[in-house]
Scaffold this motif. Structure first.
Motif, PDB file in Angstrom:
ATOM      1  N   ILE A 123       2.255  -5.545 -10.310  1.00  0.00           N
ATOM      2  CA  ILE A 123       2.875  -4.884  -9.156  1.00  0.00           C
ATOM      3  C   ILE A 123       2.016  -3.689  -8.752  1.00  0.00           C
ATOM      4  CG2 ILE A 123       4.912  -3.604  -8.351  1.00  0.00           C
ATOM      5  CD1 ILE A 123       6.589  -5.255 -10.324  1.00  0.00           C
ATOM      6  N   PRO A 124       1.612  -3.602  -7.470  1.00  0.00           N
ATOM      7  CA  PRO A 124       0.755  -2.493  -7.058  1.00  0.00           C
ATOM      8  C   PRO A 124       1.452  -1.149  -7.242  1.00  0.00           C
ATOM      9  CG  PRO A 124       1.194  -3.993  -5.212  1.00  0.00           C
ATOM     10  CD  PRO A 124       1.939  -4.525  -6.386  1.00  0.00           C
ATOM     11  N   MET A 125       0.659  -0.107  -7.557  1.00  0.00           N
ATOM     12  CA  MET A 125       1.215   1.236  -7.742  1.00  0.00           C
ATOM     13  C   MET A 125       1.841   1.740  -6.438  1.00  0.00           C
ATOM     14  SD  MET A 125       0.588   2.399 -10.829  1.00  0.00           S
ATOM     15  CE  MET A 125       0.075   4.093 -11.017  1.00  0.00           C
ATOM     16  N   LYS A 126       1.160   1.491  -5.316  1.00  0.00           N
ATOM     17  CA  LYS A 126       1.685   1.901  -4.007  1.00  0.00           C
ATOM     18  C   LYS A 126       1.783   0.665  -3.127  1.00  0.00           C
ATOM     19  CE  LYS A 126       0.407   6.696  -3.991  1.00  0.00           C
ATOM     20  NZ  LYS A 126      -0.232   7.799  -3.287  1.00  0.00           N
ATOM     21  N   PRO A 127       2.879  -0.064  -3.270  1.00  0.00           N
ATOM     22  CA  PRO A 127       3.006  -1.309  -2.501  1.00  0.00           C
ATOM     23  C   PRO A 127       3.099  -1.029  -0.997  1.00  0.00           C
ATOM     24  CG  PRO A 127       4.781  -1.059  -4.141  1.00  0.00           C
ATOM     25  CD  PRO A 127       4.075   0.246  -4.044  1.00  0.00           C
ATOM     26  N   LEU A 128       2.498  -1.916  -0.217  1.00  0.00           N
ATOM     27  CA  LEU A 128       2.600  -1.826   1.239  1.00  0.00           C
ATOM     28  C   LEU A 128       3.183  -3.126   1.763  1.00  0.00           C
ATOM     29  CD1 LEU A 128      -0.787  -0.206   2.343  1.00  0.00           C
ATOM     30  CD2 LEU A 128       1.462   0.866   2.240  1.00  0.00           C
ATOM     31  N   CYS A 129       4.194  -3.001   2.641  1.00  0.00           N
ATOM     32  CA  CYS A 129       4.839  -4.195   3.187  1.00  0.00           C
ATOM     33  C   CYS A 129       3.835  -5.012   3.988  1.00  0.00           C
ATOM     34  CB  CYS A 129       6.043  -3.822   4.027  1.00  0.00           C
ATOM     35  SG  CYS A 129       5.651  -2.840   5.475  1.00  0.00           S
ATOM     36  N   ARG A 130       2.854  -4.328   4.575  1.00  0.00           N
ATOM     37  CA  ARG A 130       1.717  -5.000   5.201  1.00  0.00           C
ATOM     38  C   ARG A 130       0.569  -3.998   5.249  1.00  0.00           C
ATOM     39  NH1 ARG A 130       4.740  -4.742  10.984  1.00  0.00           N
ATOM     40  NH2 ARG A 130       3.366  -3.214  11.942  1.00  0.00           N
ATOM     41  N   GLU A 131      -0.616  -4.535   5.337  1.00  0.00           N
ATOM     42  CA  GLU A 131      -1.839  -3.715   5.275  1.00  0.00           C
ATOM     43  C   GLU A 131      -1.787  -2.527   6.235  1.00  0.00           C
ATOM     44  OE1 GLU A 131      -4.827  -3.088   2.992  1.00  0.00           O
ATOM     45  OE2 GLU A 131      -3.873  -5.044   2.867  1.00  0.00           O
ATOM     46  N   ASP A 132      -1.285  -2.770   7.460  1.00  0.00           N
ATOM     47  CA  ASP A 132      -1.303  -1.731   8.493  1.00  0.00           C
ATOM     48  C   ASP A 132       0.085  -1.151   8.730  1.00  0.00           C
ATOM     49  OD1 ASP A 132      -0.208  -3.995   9.523  1.00  0.00           O
ATOM     50  OD2 ASP A 132      -1.166  -3.863  11.483  1.00  0.00           O
ATOM     51  N   CYS A 133       0.879  -1.049   7.669  1.00  0.00           N
ATOM     52  CA  CYS A 133       2.229  -0.490   7.811  1.00  0.00           C
ATOM     53  C   CYS A 133       2.137   0.889   8.465  1.00  0.00           C
ATOM     54  CB  CYS A 133       2.902  -0.367   6.442  1.00  0.00           C
ATOM     55  SG  CYS A 133       4.441   0.571   6.503  1.00  0.00           S
ATOM     56  N   ALA A 134       2.927   1.094   9.537  1.00  0.00           N
ATOM     57  CA  ALA A 134       2.850   2.347  10.305  1.00  0.00           C
ATOM     58  C   ALA A 134       3.636   3.478   9.649  1.00  0.00           C
ATOM     59  CB  ALA A 134       3.349   2.107  11.720  1.00  0.00           C
ATOM     60  N   GLY A 135       4.485   3.157   8.665  1.00  0.00           N
ATOM     61  CA  GLY A 135       5.227   4.195   7.948  1.00  0.00           C
ATOM     62  C   GLY A 135       6.365   4.797   8.758  1.00  0.00           C
ATOM     63  N   LEU A 136       6.843   5.945   8.293  1.00  0.00           N
ATOM     64  CA  LEU A 136       7.972   6.620   8.936  1.00  0.00           C
ATOM     65  C   LEU A 136       7.469   7.822   9.716  1.00  0.00           C
ATOM     66  CD1 LEU A 136      10.444   6.754   5.899  1.00  0.00           C
ATOM     67  CD2 LEU A 136      10.325   5.005   7.688  1.00  0.00           C
ATOM     68  N   CYS A 137       8.158   8.140  10.820  1.00  0.00           N
ATOM     69  CA  CYS A 137       7.840   9.369  11.551  1.00  0.00           C
ATOM     70  C   CYS A 137       8.172  10.558  10.640  1.00  0.00           C
ATOM     71  CB  CYS A 137       8.655   9.451  12.837  1.00  0.00           C
ATOM     72  SG  CYS A 137       8.572  11.087  13.605  1.00  0.00           S
ATOM     73  N   PRO A 138       7.230  11.481  10.425  1.00  0.00           N
ATOM     74  CA  PRO A 138       7.504  12.609   9.519  1.00  0.00           C
ATOM     75  C   PRO A 138       8.574  13.554  10.049  1.00  0.00           C
ATOM     76  CG  PRO A 138       5.360  12.854  10.591  1.00  0.00           C
ATOM     77  CD  PRO A 138       5.882  11.496  10.979  1.00  0.00           C
ATOM     78  N   HIS A 139       8.914  13.455  11.337  1.00  0.00           N
ATOM     79  CA  HIS A 139       9.891  14.379  11.915  1.00  0.00           C
ATOM     80  C   HIS A 139      11.303  13.817  11.940  1.00  0.00           C
ATOM     81  CE1 HIS A 139       6.330  16.498  12.793  1.00  0.00           C
ATOM     82  NE2 HIS A 139       5.897  15.571  13.638  1.00  0.00           N
ATOM     83  N   CYS A 140      11.447  12.561  12.408  1.00  0.00           N
ATOM     84  CA  CYS A 140      12.801  12.015  12.537  1.00  0.00           C
ATOM     85  C   CYS A 140      13.087  10.895  11.536  1.00  0.00           C
ATOM     86  CB  CYS A 140      13.047  11.510  13.960  1.00  0.00           C
ATOM     87  SG  CYS A 140      12.131  10.015  14.349  1.00  0.00           S
ATOM     88  N   GLY A 141      12.061  10.435  10.798  1.00  0.00           N
ATOM     89  CA  GLY A 141      12.283   9.403   9.790  1.00  0.00           C
ATOM     90  C   GLY A 141      12.376   7.995  10.343  1.00  0.00           C
ATOM     91  N   HIS A 142      12.117   7.832  11.641  1.00  0.00           N
ATOM     92  CA  HIS A 142      12.179   6.506  12.260  1.00  0.00           C
ATOM     93  C   HIS A 142      11.082   5.601  11.688  1.00  0.00           C
ATOM     94  CE1 HIS A 142      12.657   3.521  15.462  1.00  0.00           C
ATOM     95  NE2 HIS A 142      11.347   3.550  15.600  1.00  0.00           N
ATOM     96  N   ASN A 143      11.443   4.342  11.426  1.00  0.00           N
ATOM     97  CA  ASN A 143      10.458   3.370  10.943  1.00  0.00           C
ATOM     98  C   ASN A 143       9.555   2.969  12.110  1.00  0.00           C
ATOM     99  OD1 ASN A 143       9.021   1.186   9.993  1.00  0.00           O
ATOM    100  ND2 ASN A 143      10.771   0.280   8.921  1.00  0.00           N
ATOM    101  N   LEU A 144       8.317   3.403  12.082  1.00  0.00           N
ATOM    102  CA  LEU A 144       7.409   3.202  13.221  1.00  0.00           C
ATOM    103  C   LEU A 144       6.932   1.760  13.357  1.00  0.00           C
ATOM    104  CD1 LEU A 144       5.387   6.520  12.846  1.00  0.00           C
ATOM    105  CD2 LEU A 144       7.157   6.008  14.531  1.00  0.00           C
ATOM    106  N   ASN A 145       7.219   0.910  12.337  1.00  0.00           N
ATOM    107  CA  ASN A 145       6.924  -0.520  12.469  1.00  0.00           C
ATOM    108  C   ASN A 145       7.836  -1.151  13.527  1.00  0.00           C
ATOM    109  OD1 ASN A 145       4.975  -0.635  10.370  1.00  0.00           O
ATOM    110  ND2 ASN A 145       6.648  -0.539   8.888  1.00  0.00           N
ATOM    111  N   LEU A 146       8.980  -0.499  13.798  1.00  0.00           N
ATOM    112  CA  LEU A 146       9.940  -1.028  14.761  1.00  0.00           C
ATOM    113  C   LEU A 146       9.678  -0.494  16.169  1.00  0.00           C
ATOM    114  CD1 LEU A 146      13.107  -0.458  12.534  1.00  0.00           C
ATOM    115  CD2 LEU A 146      11.770  -2.559  12.752  1.00  0.00           C
ATOM    116  N   GLY A 147       8.592   0.259  16.335  1.00  0.00           N
ATOM    117  CA  GLY A 147       8.278   0.819  17.639  1.00  0.00           C
ATOM    118  C   GLY A 147       8.236   2.335  17.573  1.00  0.00           C
TER     119      GLY A 147
END
Ligand SMILES: [Zn+2]
Ligand SMILES: [Zn+2]
Length: 174
Positions: A123-147
């Motif tokens: 199991i990877p130490m820092k798993p990524l759901c996909r190579e280019d996962c956009a992560g969360l907005c540091p301000h509002c916590g929105h999942n940026l993969n959803l737009g």
């Protein structure tokens, strides 16, 4: 997976048997299906198990914190030592090798613990759901993969500029 190897233990060193494996194994708190092929070879001390297995485990993306199924490839190679003589049933003294896998007194070789240990290491130490996962907005916590979210980029909003200045000044006085 538990395999009775009493027949193979009576075979000459180097004899091989192949097994198809499809098992549910408890890995990191969830049950995962493990599939693949395992080859068992008789050695002078027991049985060498070699296998190419694959499974999927549910992990949390280190960037966007969503759960996803992470595929794992396991290349297993472990020698299982005999603990009892296959003909007389007499208990054998084990070599002073801590942590080595053993075949129990009923000549059963259990692959489950090996599979679990290899899977945990895979199991990877820092798993990524996909190579280019956009992560969360540091301000509002929105999942940026959803737009994109409603936040303005920090550079464009003067309030963020004031805030970062404040943080920098604080750091300077510490
Ligand atoms: Zn992600
Ligand atoms: Zn945002």
């Amino acid at each position: 997976m538990r395999i009775n190897v009493s027949q193979q233990l009576k075979s000459p060193i180097g004899s091989m048997r192949d097994y198809e494996l499809s098992e549910l194994v408890d890995i990191a708190g969830s049950t995962s299906k493990v599939e693949g092929e395992v080859r068992l070879m008789r050695t002078d001390r027991g049985i060498l198990a070699k296998g190419r297995l694959h499974t999927e485990v549910e992990v949390t993306c280190s960037r966007c914190l969503s759960l996803f199924r992470c595929p794992l490839a396991l290349n297993i190679e472990e020698e299982y030592l005999t603990t009892a003589d296959v003909v007389s049933g007499a208990r054998l003294s084990l070599p002073e090798e801590l942590g080595s896998f053993t075949i129990d007194e009923h000549h059963v070789l259990d692959l489950t613990e090996t599979i679990r240990q290899y899977a945990l290491l895979a199991i990877p130490m820092k798993p990524l759901c996909r190579e280019d996962c956009a992560g969360l907005c540091p301000h509002c916590g929105h999942n940026l993969n959803l737009g994109p979210c409603q936040c303005l980029s920090p550079g464009a909003d003067p309030r963020w500029f004031q805030l970062s200045k404040l943080v920098t000044e604080r750091k300077g006085t510490e």
